[in-house]
Write an enzyme that holds these catalytic residues in place. Structure first.
Site, mmCIF file in Angstrom:
data_model
loop_
_atom_site.group_PDB
_atom_site.id
_atom_site.type_symbol
_atom_site.label_atom_id
_atom_site.label_comp_id
_atom_site.label_asym_id
_atom_site.label_seq_id
_atom_site.Cartn_x
_atom_site.Cartn_y
_atom_site.Cartn_z
ATOM 1 N N HIS A 29 0.807 -1.145 0.072
ATOM 2 C CA HIS A 29 -0.187 0.242 -0.025
ATOM 3 C C HIS A 29 0.682 1.150 -0.019
ATOM 4 C CE1 HIS A 29 -3.611 -2.334 1.397
ATOM 5 N NE2 HIS A 29 -3.601 -2.181 0.335
ATOM 6 N N ARG A 83 -16.087 11.921 -14.613
ATOM 7 C CA ARG A 83 -16.675 10.770 -14.109
ATOM 8 C C ARG A 83 -17.581 10.777 -12.918
ATOM 9 N NH1 ARG A 83 -11.357 8.914 -16.337
ATOM 10 N NH2 ARG A 83 -11.792 6.982 -17.843
ATOM 11 N N ARG A 102 -20.735 12.977 -17.373
ATOM 12 C CA ARG A 102 -21.174 11.828 -17.613
ATOM 13 C C ARG A 102 -22.015 11.282 -16.775
ATOM 14 N NH1 ARG A 102 -17.061 6.883 -18.671
ATOM 15 N NH2 ARG A 102 -16.942 6.988 -16.443
ATOM 16 N N GLU A 154 -18.517 3.325 -26.690
ATOM 17 C CA GLU A 154 -17.556 2.302 -25.980
ATOM 18 C C GLU A 154 -17.904 0.864 -26.334
ATOM 19 O OE1 GLU A 154 -17.388 3.827 -21.683
ATOM 20 O OE2 GLU A 154 -19.454 3.971 -22.255
ATOM 21 N N ASN A 173 -11.061 3.045 -23.598
ATOM 22 C CA ASN A 173 -10.665 1.957 -22.633
ATOM 23 C C ASN A 173 -11.632 0.881 -22.856
ATOM 24 O OD1 ASN A 173 -9.009 4.008 -21.883
ATOM 25 N ND2 ASN A 173 -10.387 4.566 -20.068
ATOM 26 N N ASP A 174 -13.110 0.968 -22.881
ATOM 27 C CA ASP A 174 -14.233 0.233 -22.961
ATOM 28 C C ASP A 174 -14.157 -0.308 -24.508
ATOM 29 O OD1 ASP A 174 -15.157 -0.742 -20.676
ATOM 30 O OD2 ASP A 174 -15.980 1.260 -20.386
ATOM 31 N N ARG A 188 -10.436 -5.519 -19.495
ATOM 32 C CA ARG A 188 -9.335 -4.353 -19.117
ATOM 33 C C ARG A 188 -8.609 -4.424 -17.728
ATOM 34 N NH1 ARG A 188 -13.445 1.043 -18.950
ATOM 35 N NH2 ARG A 188 -11.959 2.196 -17.650
ATOM 36 N N CYS A 230 -12.201 10.395 -25.095
ATOM 37 C CA CYS A 230 -11.767 10.434 -23.650
ATOM 38 C C CYS A 230 -11.322 9.385 -22.945
ATOM 39 C CB CYS A 230 -13.183 11.152 -22.883
ATOM 40 S SG CYS A 230 -14.453 9.744 -22.834
HETATM 41 C C1 PEP Z 1 -13.595 4.559 -21.515
HETATM 42 O O1 PEP Z 1 -14.042 3.396 -21.546
HETATM 43 O O2 PEP Z 1 -12.580 4.832 -22.294
HETATM 44 C C2 PEP Z 1 -13.912 5.830 -20.699
HETATM 45 C C3 PEP Z 1 -13.198 6.978 -20.563
HETATM 46 O O3 PEP Z 1 -14.774 5.560 -19.711
HETATM 47 P P1 PEP Z 1 -14.279 4.634 -18.393
HETATM 48 O O4 PEP Z 1 -12.591 4.484 -18.253
HETATM 49 O O5 PEP Z 1 -14.679 5.615 -17.114
HETATM 50 O O6 PEP Z 1 -14.874 3.440 -18.457
HETATM 51 MG MG MG Z 2 -15.922 3.376 -20.323
#
Ligand code: PEP
Ligand code: MG
Length: 863
Positions: free
Chosen positions: A485, A592, A628, A722, A745-746, A756, A793
Site C-alpha cells: 500500500h 466521471r 457523464r 464504448e 478503454n471500453d 481491461r 476521452c
Molecule cells: C472509456 O471507457 O474509455 C472511458 C473513458 O470510460 P471509463 O474509463 O470511465 O470506463
Molecule cells: Mg468506459
C-alpha cells in the site's frame, strides 16, 4: 442442501435436559465426524454415533418439527425448546429417500425411545460416504451442552448421550420467536480464486460485507485450515493465493444466498483494486530481481524493485521506526484496560473514517480503499478476542493489542504468498495507530531536511499520510513489494520509490548522499560527483520540459498547419477541476460522476448532484464541462448500490443500462445536471449506449425533466462510443446526439474481447489495434454525415504515440488527465495534419497494435 425447520414451541425450564442416544453404536466426538459442516459445529454443538442398527429413536419427549422429504433427517423440539437435529449418515440427502422409512410425520408428538426412522443400513452404507450420524443442538445459541457421553457403545433409548441446559441470559421465548418457522439450510461450494493475489484483504473485506447481508454463518476452508468470514485476518491467514481452490460453507436460513454472494465477491476482479498483481514481476520475485553475485552491479550501488518511477538526489534519512513500547503489566483493572482499548479503537476508527471520506472526495479511490480495509481489520474478531484474552491475564491494553497484532503478523509472514505477506504492513499500521491513540508517542511528527530520501524497513500507509511530502524526494525500503500500500500511495503522490532493497540498506549511514533511479531499480550511495550531476541533469531536463509545456498550456492548441484541437481534461473531483484549469485544459471532456459519490452509504439526492456539479463548474471559470451520467456496474462500484451478482458484469447492467432497473438514480442525476447555472456550461454524456433507440428514449426523458424544471434552452447530449455496436451505428446515433466521445478503454475491451482489468492481457489490450482504429474511423465518418464532432476521452487520447493518429482520423477533441494537458498541447503544436491523415490511413492497414506503435514512433519520436 439440507433443510431443517426450526420450532416455535413455547415453554420454560432452566433444568438440565437429558438426551438419550437415538441410535445404537460407538460414540464419535463431533470433531471426528467426517463432514466439516458437522465437525466444525456449523449445525450446532453435538455428538456423533456410528450406527450398528437401522433404527433412529427419539432422544427425549418432543414434537417433530421437521422431517426431511428424503427421510434421512429429522428435527425434534423438546418441551423446553431445545431443537435437536438428528441426521443419519453423511451426504445421505443424495440418496433421495432410498433406504429410509420414516415412522413419524411433521407435527407428531413423540416420547423418548419412540422410533422415528428406520433405515436399511447396508443400502445406505454402500451409497453414502459414511454412516456416522449426528445429533446436534440446532439452537446452540440458546442451549449449551454440559455433558456428553464418553467414548464407548451407546444404546438407543438407554444411554445418556448429552445433557444440555439453557444458556444464561438467553430469553428462550425471544430466541424461539426469532427462530420460529425459519429454515436452516446448509450450503457449500468449491471455488477457484481466479483474481490476482487470491484471497487478499480487499476481496476478503468485500466477502465479509457480502455475507453480513444474509442470515447465515459462513466459513472458508483451505488446505486443512478454516476461517470465519467475519475475520479478515483469519481469511488472510489461510494463505489462499491466486488459483487456490477453497471451499465455502454456510449454515443458516439463507445459507445458499450467502455462499453465492461470497463466491461472487471472491471470484471477481474490481478495477482499481489497490492490491494489484505486480505486472509480470511478482513481489515474491523481489529478492530474485536483485542482481545475484554473478551479475555486475556498479560499486556503491544497491538494487531494488521500482514501486514508483522517477529520479531523485538527496540525503538518506532513516525514518525512525522505533517501536512504540507499552508496558506489559496493566496499571488498572482488566475492565479498565478493556475500556481503554475500546476507546482507542473507536478513536482510530473515526479518524480512519475521516481519512476514507477525504480520500474519496479527492477521488483518490486507491487510498480510500486502503484505509477502508484498515477499518475492517480494526474490528476483526480474531484480533479483538486475542487482545481481550491478554487483558484478562493482567496485561496492559497497549501490550495486549501489540501482541495480538504481532501474532497475526507472524501467521501472515509464514504464508507463502508475498502478496498476502505484504498485508502484514497493514497490521503494523493499525498497531501503531491504536498505540498512538492509547497515548504512546513516536517520531511521527519529526521535521525533515529538504531533499530527504527516506529509508525504512517498510513504510506503512499512515507513515506516508503523516509525511511532509514537500521535503521527501524519494522513498527506499528494505522490504515491501511493488504492490504494498505504501508503494501505491507513493505512486499517487508522484514520489519515486524503491522497495525490496534488502538489509544492505540499513548499512548506509544516515546523511549519506544517494541517487535513486527508481526506473532502473538502482540506489547509488556515496555517488561520484559525475553520477550526481548526471542524475540532477536528467531530473531537471524532465522538469524543464514540463515547465516549458506549462508556460504555453493556457493557450489553445492547433497543429502546425492550423487545425484546432481542443485539449480537455478528464476529472473526477472538485480538486481535479482546479487542477484542470491550472494545467490549461480548454474544457472538461469527461467528469466521471460515479467517483464523486463512491463511498457513500446512500445515493445522492438531486440537490446533492446539483451542488457538486455547480462547484465544479464554478471552479472551471467559464470552461464547459461534459458531465457523464453514472457509470456504475462492472469494474466500477459504489457503496450505496449493491447490485445483484452478475455472472458477467462487464456485459451486464452497467452505464445507462442501470436505469432499466433503477430509473430513479438517473432521474435524480439528470435533475441535478439540468439545474446547474449558467445554462450551457454543462453537456450531458451518456455511457454505454448501444444503439439509437436507447439514446432516443433517454433524450426524451431528459426533455421531460427539462420541461418539469421549467427550462426552455436546449441541453447538449453526447454519447460515449464504448461498444462496437455504437461505433458501427455512429451515423444513426449522430442524428440524435450533439457530439460523440469515444471511450477507448471500453471500446478496446469490447472490440478485442480482453478484460481491461486482466493484467496478463494488459500489453495486448492496446487501443492502437487496427480493429479499434477502424471503429474510431467509422465513428468519425458516421458523425460527419450529420456534421457532429468527435472527441476521445479514453486513455488513448493522452498516449503520445496514439494522439497524432487520432487527430489524423478526424478527432477534434482529446480529453486527458489534467497533468497531461500541457504535454499533449505541446505535442499537438508539432503535428502536421495532412501527415497525420496519411499515417492514420496507413495504420488502418497494419496488422497489429505493435506495428502501429512502431510506425507512429518512427514518424513522431518520443522525447
Ligand atoms: C472509456 O471507457 O474509455 C472511458 C473513458 O470510460 P471509463 O474509463 O470511465 O470506463
Ligand atoms: Mg468506459
Amino acid at each position: 442442501m439440507r433443510r431443517v425447520e426450526k420450532s416455535s414451541l413455547m415453554s420454560h425450564s432452566e433444568a438440565h435436559i437429558v438426551l438419550l442416544a437415538p441410535l445404537t453404536g460407538p460414540v464419535v466426538p463431533l470433531a471426528n465426524v467426517p463432514d466439516p459442516v458437522f465437525s466444525g459445529g456449523m449445525f450446532g454443538d453435538g455428538i456423533g454415533i456410528d450406527p450398528l442398527e437401522g433404527r433412529l429413536v427419539a432422544p427425549c419427549d418432543g414434537v417433530v418439527t421437521h422431517l426431511a422429504r428424503t427421510g434421512h433427517a429429522v428435527t425434534l423440539a423438546s418441551a423446553e425448546g431445545v431443537e435437536i437435529l438428528l441426521h443419519i449418515g453423511i451426504d445421505t440427502v443424495e440418496l433421495n429417500g432410498k433406504g429410509f422409512a420414516p415412522m413419524v410425520e411433521q407435527g407428531t408428538q413423540v416420547h423418548a425411545g419412540d422410533v422415528l426412522i428406520e433405515f436399511d443400513q447396508d443400502q445406505v452404507a454402500l451409497t453414502a460416504p459414511s454412516l456416522v450420524s449426528v445429533i446436534a443442538i440446532a439452537n446452540s445459541d440458546a442451549f449449551e451442552v454440559l455433558e456428553r457421553a464418553p467414548a464407548g457403545l451407546a444404546r438407543a433409548g438407554e444411554t445418556r448421550l448429552l445433557v444440555v441446559r439453557a444458556r444464561d441470559g438467553v430469553s428462550h421465548d425471544a430466541a424461539r420467536e426469532a427462530s420460529a418457522a425459519q429454515v436452516v439450510e446448509e450450503a457449500r461450494r468449491q471455488i477457484t480464486l481466479t483474481q490476482p493475489g487470491g484471497l487478499h484483504a480487499r476481496p476478503a473485506a468485500r466477502a465479509r460485507e457480502a455475507a453480513r447481508a444474509f442470515d447465515a454463518r459462513v466459513e472458508v476452508r483451505y488446505d486443512g485450515r478454516k476461517a470465519a468470514i467475519g475475520s479478515v485476518v483469519g481469511l488472510l491467514g489461510l494463505g489462499a493465493g491466486e488459483g487456490a481452490s477453497v471451499e465455502l460453507l454456510a449454515v443458516g436460513p439463507q445459507a445458499q444466498a450467502a455462499v453465492d454472494a461470497v463466491a461472487h465477491e471472491l471470484t471477481r476482479e474490481v478495477h482499481g483494486e489497490v492490491e494489484q498483481k505486480p505486472a509480470r514481476q511478482p513481489a515474491a520475485a523481489a529478492a530474485a530481481a536483485r542482481p545475484t553475485s554473478g551479475e555486475a552491479l556498479a560499486p556503491n550501488t544497491l538494487a531494488g524493485v521500482c514501486a514508483a518511477p522517477g529520479v531523485a538526489v538527496g540525503k538518506l534519512v532513516r525514518w525512525d521506526d522505533a517501536d512504540l513500547d507499552p508496558p506489559e503489566q496493566a496499571s488498572g483493572t482488566s475492565a479498565a484496560e478493556s475500556r481503554l482499548l475500546d476507546k482507542a479503537i473507536a478513536l482510530v476508527d473515526s479518524d480512519l473514517d475521516t481519512v476514507v471520506r477525504d480520500a474519496s472526495q479527492r477521488g483518490a479511490v486507491g487510498e480510500a480503499g486502503i484505509f477502508a480495509v484498515h477499518r475492517v481489520l480494526l474490528e476483526d474478531p480474531t484480533l479483538l478476542d486475542a487482545a481481550r484474552d491478554l487483558i484478562s491475564l493482567g496485561k496492559s491494553a497497549g501490550f495486549a493489542w501489540r501482541e495480538a497484532i504481532r501474532a497475526q503478523i507472524g501467521v501472515l509472514s509464514n504464508v507463502e504468498d508475498a502478496l498476502l505477506a505484504e498485508r502484514a504492513a497493514d497490521l503494523r499500521d493499525i498497531e501503531k495507530r491504536v498505540l498512538r491513540a492509547l497515548g504512546y508517542t513516536s517520531s511521527a511528527a519529526r521535521v525533515l531536511p529538504d531533499e530527504a530520501v527516506l529509508a525504512a524497513e517498510e513504510f506503512t500507509p499512515s507513515d506516508l499520510s503523516s509525511l511532509d511530502r514537500t521535503r521527501v524526494t524519494a522513498l527506499v525500503m528494505a522490504r515491501g513489494g511493488a504492490t504494498s500500500h505504501a508503494a501505491i500511495l507513493a505512486r499517487q503522490a508522484g514520489i519515486p520509490a524503491l522497495v525490496a532493497i534488502g538489509d544492505a540498506l540499513h548499512a548506509i549511514p544516515e546523511g549519506t548522499q544517494v541517487v535513486v533511479n527508481a526506473g532502473t531499480g538502482r540506489l547509488e550511495f556515496a555517488p561520484t560527483e559525475l553520477d550526481v550531476e548526471r542524475a540532477r541533469r536528467e531530473r531537471s531536463r524532465l522538469a524543464d520540459v514540463r515547465e516549458a509545456n506549462r508556460r504555453t498550456s493556457q493557450q489553445a492548441a492547433a497543429t502546425a498547419d492550423g487545425r484546432a484541437i481542443e485539449v480537455a481534461a478528464n476529472i473526477a473531483t472538485l480538486d481535479d477541476a482546479k487542477a484542470a484549469a491550472d494545467n490549461g485544459a480548454d474544457s472538461v471532456g469527461l467528469l466521471r460522476t460515479e467517483l464523486l459519490f463512491i463511498h457513500r452509504p446512500a445515493a445522492p439526492s438531486a440537490d446533492e448532484h446539483r451542488q457538486s456539479y455547480q462547484a465544479i463548474v464554478d471552479a472551471l471559470a467559464g470552461r464547459t464541462a461534459i458531465i457523464r451520467t453514472l457509470d456504475v456496474g462492472a469494474d466500477k462500484e459504489v457503496d450505496y448500490l449493491t447490485l445483484p451478482p452478475e455472472p458477467n458484469p462487464a456485459l451486464g447492467l452497467r452505464g445507462v443500462r442501470l436505469a432499466q432497473v433503477r430509473p430513479d438514480l438517473l432521474d435524480d442525476q439528470l435533475r441535478g445536471l439540468l439545474a446547474v447555472r449558467p445554462l450551457g456550461a454543462v453537456r450531458i454524456l451518456l455511457p454505454m449506449i448501444t444503439d439509437a433507440a436507447e439514446l432516443v428514449r433517454i433524450r426524451k426523458r431528459i426533455d421531460e425533466l427539462a420541461r418539469e424544471a421549467g427550462r426552455t434552452e436546449p441541453v447538449e447530449v453526447g454519447v460515449m462510443i464504448e461498444v462496437p455496436s455504437a461505433a458501427l451505428l455512429a451515423d444513426q446515433l449522430a442524428q440524435y446526439a450533439d457530439f460523440l466521445s469515444i471511450g477507448t478503454n471500453d471500446l478496446t475491451q469490447y472490440t478485442l474481447a480482453m478484460d481491461r482489468c486482466q493484467p496478463d492481457l494488459a500489453a495486448q489490450a492496446d487501443g492502437l489495434h487496427p480493429a479499434v482504429l477502424r471503429l474510431i474511423a467509422a465513428t468519425v465518418e458516421g458523425a460527419a454525415k450529420h456534421g457532429k464532432w468527435v472527441g476521445v476521452c479514453g486513455a488513448l487520447a493522452g498516449d503520445p504515440l496514439a494522439m497524432p493518429l487520432l487527430v489524423g482520423l478526424g478527432v477534434t477533441e482529446l480529453s486527458v488527465d489534467p497533468v497531461s494537458v500541457p504535454g499533449i498541447k505541446a505535442r499537438v503544436r508539432t503535428l502536421d495534419y495532412p501527415l497525420c491523415r496519411q499515417r492514420a490511413q496507413d495504420a488502418l492497414a497494419l496488422d497489429s497494435a505493435q506495428a502501429v506503435r512502431a510506425a507512429s514512433r518512427a514518424t513522431w519520436p518520443l522525447d
